[in-house]
Design a protein around this motif. Structure first.
Motif, PDB file in Angstrom:
ATOM      1  N   PRO A  63     -24.919   4.366   0.688  1.00 30.29           N
ATOM      2  CA  PRO A  63     -25.321   4.434  -0.725  1.00 30.29           C
ATOM      3  C   PRO A  63     -24.472   3.528  -1.615  1.00 30.29           C
ATOM      4  N   ILE A  64     -25.135   2.920  -2.591  1.00 28.88           N
ATOM      5  CA  ILE A  64     -24.458   2.055  -3.565  1.00 28.88           C
ATOM      6  C   ILE A  64     -24.846   2.512  -4.969  1.00 28.88           C
ATOM      7  N   ASN A  65     -23.844   2.612  -5.829  1.00 27.22           N
ATOM      8  CA  ASN A  65     -24.062   2.917  -7.243  1.00 27.22           C
ATOM      9  C   ASN A  65     -23.897   1.635  -8.040  1.00 27.22           C
ATOM     10  N   TYR A  66     -24.678   1.527  -9.102  1.00 32.53           N
ATOM     11  CA  TYR A  66     -24.631   0.317  -9.944  1.00 32.53           C
ATOM     12  C   TYR A  66     -24.133   0.660 -11.338  1.00 32.53           C
ATOM     13  N   GLY A  67     -23.478  -0.309 -11.952  1.00 34.02           N
ATOM     14  CA  GLY A  67     -22.903  -0.120 -13.270  1.00 34.02           C
ATOM     15  C   GLY A  67     -21.439   0.261 -13.133  1.00 34.02           C
ATOM     16  N   GLU A  68     -20.861   0.636 -14.243  1.00 36.98           N
ATOM     17  CA  GLU A  68     -19.441   1.001 -14.255  1.00 36.98           C
ATOM     18  C   GLU A  68     -19.311   2.476 -14.581  1.00 36.98           C
ATOM     19  N   ASN A  69     -19.242   3.295 -13.559  1.00 44.04           N
ATOM     20  CA  ASN A  69     -19.114   4.729 -13.704  1.00 44.04           C
ATOM     21  C   ASN A  69     -17.949   5.189 -12.833  1.00 44.04           C
ATOM     22  N   PRO A  70     -16.821   5.536 -13.429  1.00 52.79           N
ATOM     23  CA  PRO A  70     -15.641   5.879 -12.636  1.00 52.79           C
ATOM     24  C   PRO A  70     -15.809   7.120 -11.757  1.00 52.79           C
ATOM     25  N   THR A  71     -16.793   7.949 -12.030  1.00 57.22           N
ATOM     26  CA  THR A  71     -16.962   9.167 -11.232  1.00 57.22           C
ATOM     27  C   THR A  71     -17.518   8.890  -9.839  1.00 57.22           C
ATOM     28  N   VAL A  72     -18.001   7.663  -9.563  1.00 60.58           N
ATOM     29  CA  VAL A  72     -18.557   7.375  -8.238  1.00 60.58           C
ATOM     30  C   VAL A  72     -17.494   7.418  -7.148  1.00 60.58           C
ATOM     31  N   VAL A  73     -16.225   7.344  -7.520  1.00 61.74           N
ATOM     32  CA  VAL A  73     -15.160   7.412  -6.521  1.00 61.74           C
ATOM     33  C   VAL A  73     -14.709   8.849  -6.254  1.00 61.74           C
ATOM     34  N   ASP A  74     -15.220   9.796  -7.021  1.00 59.58           N
ATOM     35  CA  ASP A  74     -14.845  11.202  -6.817  1.00 59.58           C
ATOM     36  C   ASP A  74     -15.160  11.621  -5.385  1.00 59.58           C
ATOM     37  N   GLY A  75     -14.217  12.245  -4.742  1.00 62.12           N
ATOM     38  CA  GLY A  75     -14.398  12.723  -3.383  1.00 62.12           C
ATOM     39  C   GLY A  75     -14.071  11.706  -2.305  1.00 62.12           C
ATOM     40  N   ALA A  76     -13.831  10.466  -2.695  1.00 58.74           N
ATOM     41  CA  ALA A  76     -13.473   9.442  -1.697  1.00 58.74           C
ATOM     42  C   ALA A  76     -12.017   9.635  -1.284  1.00 58.74           C
ATOM     43  N   SER A  77     -11.751   9.479   0.009  1.00 59.55           N
ATOM     44  CA  SER A  77     -10.368   9.602   0.470  1.00 59.55           C
ATOM     45  C   SER A  77      -9.583   8.321   0.205  1.00 59.55           C
ATOM     46  N   LYS A  78     -10.307   7.192   0.162  1.00 62.43           N
ATOM     47  CA  LYS A  78      -9.685   5.900  -0.157  1.00 62.43           C
ATOM     48  C   LYS A  78     -10.651   5.105  -1.027  1.00 62.43           C
ATOM     49  N   VAL A  79     -10.101   4.307  -1.920  1.00 65.30           N
ATOM     50  CA  VAL A  79     -10.890   3.411  -2.760  1.00 65.30           C
ATOM     51  C   VAL A  79     -10.353   2.008  -2.556  1.00 65.30           C
ATOM     52  N   VAL A  80     -11.249   1.098  -2.176  1.00 64.96           N
ATOM     53  CA  VAL A  80     -10.878  -0.295  -1.926  1.00 64.96           C
ATOM     54  C   VAL A  80     -11.513  -1.138  -3.018  1.00 64.96           C
ATOM     55  N   TYR A  81     -10.712  -1.989  -3.646  1.00 70.04           N
ATOM     56  CA  TYR A  81     -11.252  -2.854  -4.702  1.00 70.04           C
ATOM     57  C   TYR A  81     -10.596  -4.224  -4.619  1.00 70.04           C
ATOM     58  N   SER A  82     -11.314  -5.200  -5.127  1.00 67.11           N
ATOM     59  CA  SER A  82     -10.848  -6.566  -5.133  1.00 67.11           C
ATOM     60  C   SER A  82      -9.807  -6.773  -6.223  1.00 67.11           C
ATOM     61  N   SER A  83      -9.003  -7.793  -6.053  1.00 67.30           N
ATOM     62  CA  SER A  83      -7.975  -8.101  -7.064  1.00 67.30           C
ATOM     63  C   SER A  83      -8.582  -8.574  -8.380  1.00 67.30           C
ATOM     64  N   ILE A  84      -9.892  -8.869  -8.401  1.00 63.60           N
ATOM     65  CA  ILE A  84     -10.509  -9.283  -9.671  1.00 63.60           C
ATOM     66  C   ILE A  84     -10.711  -8.093 -10.600  1.00 63.60           C
ATOM     67  N   TYR A  85     -10.614  -6.878 -10.053  1.00 65.80           N
ATOM     68  CA  TYR A  85     -10.762  -5.674 -10.875  1.00 65.80           C
ATOM     69  C   TYR A  85      -9.401  -5.145 -11.281  1.00 65.80           C
ATOM     70  N   SER A  86      -9.342  -4.675 -12.499  1.00 62.61           N
ATOM     71  CA  SER A  86      -8.125  -4.047 -13.004  1.00 62.61           C
ATOM     72  C   SER A  86      -8.219  -2.547 -12.740  1.00 62.61           C
ATOM     73  N   THR A  87      -7.087  -1.900 -12.498  1.00 63.16           N
ATOM     74  CA  THR A  87      -7.100  -0.458 -12.292  1.00 63.16           C
ATOM     75  C   THR A  87      -7.400   0.297 -13.568  1.00 63.16           C
ATOM     76  N   ASN A  88      -7.368  -0.389 -14.711  1.00 61.43           N
ATOM     77  CA  ASN A  88      -7.715   0.279 -15.967  1.00 61.43           C
ATOM     78  C   ASN A  88      -8.894  -0.387 -16.636  1.00 61.43           C
ATOM     79  N   SER A  89      -9.845  -0.890 -15.821  1.00 58.03           N
ATOM     80  CA  SER A  89     -11.092  -1.458 -16.368  1.00 58.03           C
ATOM     81  C   SER A  89     -11.887  -0.352 -17.027  1.00 58.03           C
ATOM     82  N   SER A  90     -12.590  -0.702 -18.076  1.00 57.41           N
ATOM     83  CA  SER A  90     -13.421   0.301 -18.727  1.00 57.41           C
ATOM     84  C   SER A  90     -14.862   0.107 -18.360  1.00 57.41           C
TER      85      SER A  90
END
Length: 87
Positions: free
Chosen positions: A60-87
């Protein structure tokens, strides 16, 4: 490098790994690797592309910027182009 860490992991269905920016070439390759080796995967990206449409057949893939999509994940992997405090 984190990709080396991912490649050395043992995957199980009880721990989901979420990939942010999964439509990118590196993230999509890592996500496919995990999914094809028994891992539970989810992903998100800003927009739907040919790459993400292909990945939707695997996990499954979610689209847009919704921080709740990571809820329940044991690990979150993101590229260096993203900031940890992106809105």
């Amino acid at each position: 490098m984190f990709s080396t860490y991912i490649l050395s992991m043992k995957f199980g269905k009880d721990e989901r790994i979420h990939f942010v920016g999964v439509g990118g070439i590196s993230m999509s390759a890592l996500a496919k690797y995990v999914a094809n080796n028994g891992g539970a995967v989810s992903g998100s990206d800003r927009e739907r592309t040919a790459c993400t449409i292909d990945l939707e057949k695997i996990f499954p893939i979610n689209y847009g910027e919704n921080p709740t999509v990571v809820d329940g994940a044991s690990k979150v992997v993101y590229s260096s182009i993203y900031s940890t405090n992106s809105s």
